[in-house]
Design a protein around this motif. Structure first.
Motif, short mmCIF file in Angstrom:
data_model
loop_
_atom_site.label_atom_id
_atom_site.label_comp_id
_atom_site.label_asym_id
_atom_site.label_seq_id
_atom_site.Cartn_x
_atom_site.Cartn_y
_atom_site.Cartn_z
N SER A 175 0.86 -1.19 0.00
CA SER A 175 0.00 0.00 0.00
C SER A 175 0.89 1.24 0.00
O SER A 175 2.02 1.21 0.51
CB SER A 175 -0.91 0.02 1.23
N PRO A 176 0.40 2.36 -0.56
CA PRO A 176 1.20 3.60 -0.54
C PRO A 176 1.49 4.08 0.88
O PRO A 176 2.58 4.60 1.15
CB PRO A 176 0.31 4.60 -1.30
N GLU A 177 0.54 3.92 1.78
CA GLU A 177 0.75 4.36 3.16
C GLU A 177 1.89 3.58 3.81
O GLU A 177 2.72 4.15 4.53
CB GLU A 177 -0.54 4.19 3.98
N LEU A 178 1.93 2.27 3.57
CA LEU A 178 3.00 1.46 4.16
C LEU A 178 4.35 1.84 3.57
O LEU A 178 5.36 1.91 4.30
CB LEU A 178 2.71 -0.02 3.92
N ARG A 179 4.38 2.12 2.28
CA ARG A 179 5.64 2.51 1.66
C ARG A 179 6.16 3.81 2.28
O ARG A 179 7.35 3.91 2.64
CB ARG A 179 5.45 2.68 0.15
N ARG A 180 5.28 4.82 2.42
CA ARG A 180 5.71 6.09 3.01
C ARG A 180 6.15 5.91 4.45
O ARG A 180 7.16 6.49 4.89
CB ARG A 180 4.56 7.10 2.92
N ALA A 181 5.42 5.11 5.21
CA ALA A 181 5.77 4.92 6.62
C ALA A 181 7.13 4.24 6.75
O ALA A 181 7.94 4.61 7.63
CB ALA A 181 4.68 4.10 7.31
N ASP A 184 3.18 4.04 12.84
CA ASP A 184 2.52 4.21 11.54
C ASP A 184 2.72 2.98 10.66
O ASP A 184 1.81 2.57 9.93
CB ASP A 184 3.07 5.45 10.84
N ALA A 192 -0.23 0.65 9.19
CA ALA A 192 -0.37 0.38 7.75
C ALA A 192 -0.35 -1.12 7.48
O ALA A 192 -1.11 -1.61 6.63
CB ALA A 192 0.75 1.08 6.99
N THR A 210 -3.67 -2.55 8.40
CA THR A 210 -4.69 -2.25 7.39
C THR A 210 -4.58 -3.23 6.22
O THR A 210 -5.59 -3.73 5.71
CB THR A 210 -4.54 -0.81 6.91
#
Length: 881
Positions: free
Chosen positions: A272-278, A361, A365, A368
């Motif tokens: 997921s994009p959120e996991l990549r950013r975190a 975070d 992620a 999720t």
């Protein structure tokens, strides 16, 4: 307080409170003061609650559940708990209370005779040996349950045997069993249970699930491919085919999972994009923290090479000497053994806090992603559970097949008591599986020890400065190891032959102590249990035996001081239970029947017992095998055709038993002969023989003659079998030679055909060249001595004659004044439907299309169509000249 069950009652101490019933379950509370020590399997647990303690089994409610009169599966895994006065044990799935004090007493009937028989025959050890071949945890558990429960009908046993045969066939065709080593079936089972309850799967759980699905897909594909490659084996492999056919493996779900999770169970950054950013933020903060800590370490300790940055409880800090921790301004997190202190510098606290937030975070992620994956997994739970059950079932089948193959066993055949078979039971060269397994293990260890000592001896010889005494000691040790290996190889378990004729109900086995009588009846009993459980039997083909509804045995010493039972009384108690459970389809095994009391009364009782077991119906048996030292039991054969005698052989030269079973011959006394060979005074022997009696001596002589005749018969039989084996070998060689001759003749014919075809092709080519070069009139002179014919090596006279006839038209047509022209040389063009000759193809063809503007035509010869220039044809063709 008294606890009642269906066949016994227990008197418990008053302080051990039994709670009221909750449905069909009751709980037992034990005070902490009298709480015993516990020994549980890994799945059981115990929890303290204030003053008392409750027991939990297999994750059931944390109390001691007493279901169905203490015969519950929930309590069947209970092993042992004891204190100074009381011992609790599990016996055949029931909790038995035994105690020496007054606080706990037990009364009533014990275990069933069939359950006792399994322990007497060491059936649990055999089951454990088979379960060791399972590749999965759930497979091992299920296999033990199946083997210990025993099939209740013949149809169940035959179905299990068909599955085992299919597994053996798969191993033979594939060169091994399926690979289940990477499967974590217990994790998959737990994952399915958790998802059903609304929990979120973890990464390792979902990896275990997709690994199961992939393995199931591979197994199903292998079985189907094997059946397609060997259609003649389809009926034999049908049980496995039926097992794998309902399995649904959902490759689309597997694909989705692998796009989200790595093989180690970690969630991918791309999930997921959120996991990549975190995770990018987390790695950036970690790098900044390490750089900052390294700088602080260098500034605080300029004389050293810098202090190590470590992670303590999720916070990055410096590991510094304990006596120098005040050189770093910060928080002391931990001090280890007084020599190292872990200090978090004050300047690193903000970054550590930010890192903790970034890690939170990341976890959010990941949660999720796994929550979404759980929702995708939930619709397929039934199929996953079904695939798990199928894979575990296949693992059980393959374990039985691998064990049977490893032991070199033979598939048994259940026979009916309808008179169509001359034998009621046949086990040729049968061996006790546990003795064979033990012998293999000892031999393996001895060979390993010999190999190790041989290597050590080689190293000693290659080493300089080794004394002769050390070499001699190692050589002696190697010699001892070699002698042990040779002794084990020589003293392998001796096979026995058991062949019971139709109509025989009782077999009395006699012979000396330590001669193998008990091992014989144990071998027969284990063979019957293995056949019922779908296992192959360690014997030579053919293995024939009936399906026994129960195998009941009285073997060993049943002496019990706590119950005031003597050896004789213990045997009678067990035989009484056997009589209550046996039927006309049961196998009864009695060891030393009538022993432990006065010989005369014991013999009379033994005869009466054997005659009662020879009856049909309840309390009787299909077959009873009994060992005895009472000579009177040998005489039953001569007054009742339902009885048969057998004996274990004794070698009087070596004064030891041979462990071979002599069928149809009663055992005889060897005491006087042994005493004579050992040098006992002649006067004593003469007195003993006079007291023994002339009739008894004559009987012994007759038995000795029968034994010699039996040995001669066995020797002749072995020689006949050897000659038969040689004849079979010669026949196989002759058949192979015949096949080789046929193959050689086929190759010669093929070579001749190839040479003839080559000669014919060369002739046709030569004639075509001559035909194209014909100009003018006159006959055609053929040169049959061309190199093409010489190379072919075939006589061409007949072919030349035939070709001459084919070319006879040349001279005839030339005499008519016609010419052979090349297409395009003149103004004429062939029309559709006419025939032209194509020199390149050396054949005639029919014109199907004409393009005068391009000077092209399309011709067809057979199924071949080709476009040609007019210069590439000859027209009119030779056939029209």
């Amino acid at each position: 307080m008294m606890l009642l069950s269906s066949n016994r009652h227990f008197v418990l101490p008053e302080e051990w409170r039994l709670s009221p019933s909750r449905g069909n379950a009751r709980s037992l509370s034990i005070p902490a003061a009298s709480c015993p020590r516990f020994m549980f399997p890994t799945r059981s647990r115990s929890k303290s609650r204030g003053r008392g303690r409750s027991l939990s089994f297999n994750g059931v409610d944390p109390q001691f559940l007493l279901r169905n009169s203490w015969n519950s599966r929930n309590c069947s895994k209970f092993l042992l708990l004891e204190d100074r006065k009381n011992v609790w044990q599990r016996r055949d799935g029931m909790v038995v209370v035994c105690g020496a004090g007054d606080s706990v007493r037990t009364n009533g009937v014990g275990r069933s005779a069939e359950a006792e028989t399994m322990e007497l025959l060491e059936w649990p050890r055999v089951c454990q040996s088979v379960a060791d071949f399972c590749a999965t945890a759930l497979g091992k558990k299920e296999l033990l349950e199946v083997l210990l429960e025993m099939s209740k009908t013949r149809e169940e046993s035959e179905a299990l045997m068909q599955q085992t045969s299919a597994g053996v066939e798969i191993i033979s065709l594939l060169g091994g069993a399926f690979e289940f080593g990477a499967l974590k079936t217990d994790v998959v089972k737990l994952c399915v249970e958790r998802v059903r309850k609304g929990a979120v799967v973890s990464g390792p759980e979902v990896v275990s699930v997709v690994t199961l699905l992939q393995t199931g897909h591979s197994v199903r594909r292998s079985v189907n491919a094997t059946v397609q490659e060997h259609p003649d084996r389809q009926l034999l492999m049908q049980p496995l085919l039926e097992m794998v056919s309902p399995m649904v493996t959902h490759p689309e779900l597997v694909k989705v999972v692998w796009t989200v999770v790595d093989e180690d169970g970690s969630v991918k950054d791309s999930a997921s994009p959120e996991l990549r950013r975190a995770r990018i933020q987390e790695r950036t903060l970690e790098q900044r923290l390490l750089e900052l800590l390294n700088k602080v370490g260098r500034d605080s300790f300029p004389d050293s090479h810098g202090q190590e940055a470590v992670n303590v409880d999720g916070r990055f800090c410096l590991a510094v000497p304990a006596d120098s921790c005040n050189q770093v301004s910060g928080l002391l997190l931990r001090s280890s053994s007084g020599s190292t202190a872990y200090v978090e510098p004050a300047v690193a606290v903000p970054l550590n806090n930010k890192l903790a937030e970034a890690q939170a975070d990341v976890l959010a992620a990941e949660y999720t992603v796994l929550l979404k994956l759980t929702d995708q997994l939930r619709p397929f739970l039934d199929d996953i559970q079904s695939a798990l059950n199928i894979i575990v079932g296949i693992d059980v089948v393959m374990a039985r097949a691998r064990y049977s193959t490893w032991m070199g066993s033979t598939k048994p055949t259940f026979i009916d008591d309808d008179g169509n078979h001359p034998v009621a039971l046949q086990l040729l060269r049968a061996r006790h599986p546990l003795l064979v397994q033990q012998h293999r293990q000892l031999l393996k260890e001895a060979k390993t020890k010999l190999k190790s000592k041989t290597r050590m001896l080689g190293r000693l010889r290659a080493r300089a400065g080794v004394t002769m005494a050390a070499l001699e000691e190692m050589q002696a040790s190697c010699s001892e190891a070699e002698a042990l290996v040779a002794e084990l190889e020589e003293n392998a378990p001796v096979p026995i032959d058991v062949r019971v004729s139709q109509g025989t109900k009782v077999v009395a086995i006699t012979g000396p102590n330590m001669g193998g009588k008990t091992a014989t009846i144990k071998t027969v009993g284990l063979a019957a249990l293995m056949a019922k459980s779908g296992l192959y039997i360690l014997a030579a083909e053919p293995v024939l035996l009936p399906w026994f509804d129960a195998i009941l045995a009285d073997i060993g010493d049943e002496q019990s001081l706590s119950q005031s039972l003597s050896t004789f009384s213990g045997h009678l108690q067990r035989i009484k239970r056997i009589k209550m459970e046996s039927t006309s389809r049961s196998l009864v095994l009695l060891d030393e029947v009538g022993a432990g009391t006065d010989p005369t009364e014991g013999a009379a009782l033994g005869m009466a017992l054997l005659e009662s077991f020879a009856q049909n119906g309840a309390g009787g048996s299909f077959l009873t095998m009994a060992t005895t030292h009472h000579g009177e039991l040998k005489t039953l054969k001569y007054s009742d055709s339902r009885f048969e005698n057998a004996s274990v052989e004794f070698d009087e030269e070596k004064l030891r038993p041979t462990y071979r079973l002599l069928w149809g011959i009663p055992g005889r006394s060897n005491a006087l002969n042994i005493a004579e060979r050992l040098g006992l005074p002649t006067k004593i022997l003469a007195t003993a023989r006079s007291l023994y009696g002339v009739a008894s001596a004559e009987i012994s002589e007759v038995i000795m003659e029968l034994e010699e005749a039996r040995r001669d018969h066995d020797h002749g039989l072995m020689k006949a079998e050897s000659l038969l084996s040689e004849a079979k070998a010669y026949y196989a060689e002759l058949a192979a030679a015949s096949l080789r001759l046929k193959e050689h003749g086929r190759l010669l014919a093929l070579e001749k055909s190839d040479r003839t075809a080559a000669a014919a092709a060369a002739a046709r080519s030569h004639l075509n060249v001559l035909a194209r070069n014909v100009q003018g009139r006159g006959s055609v002179k053929l040169s049959w001595e061309s190199s093409a014919y010489k190379a072919s090596g075939v006589t061409t006279g007949s072919q030349a004659s035939k070709s001459w006839e084919e070319l006879s038209f040349v001279s005839t047509s030339n005499r008519d004044g016609e010419k052979v022209t090349s297409g395009g040389a003149g103004g004429d063009v062939p029309t559709i439907g006419e025939t032209v000759f194509i020199p390149k193809l050396a054949r005639a063809a029919k014109v199907i299309q004409v393009r005068q503007d391009r000077k092209e035509i399309t011709v067809q010869s057979g199924s071949l169509q080709v476009k040609l220039n007019l210069r590439e044809i000859e027209w009119p063709p030779l056939s029209k000249l």
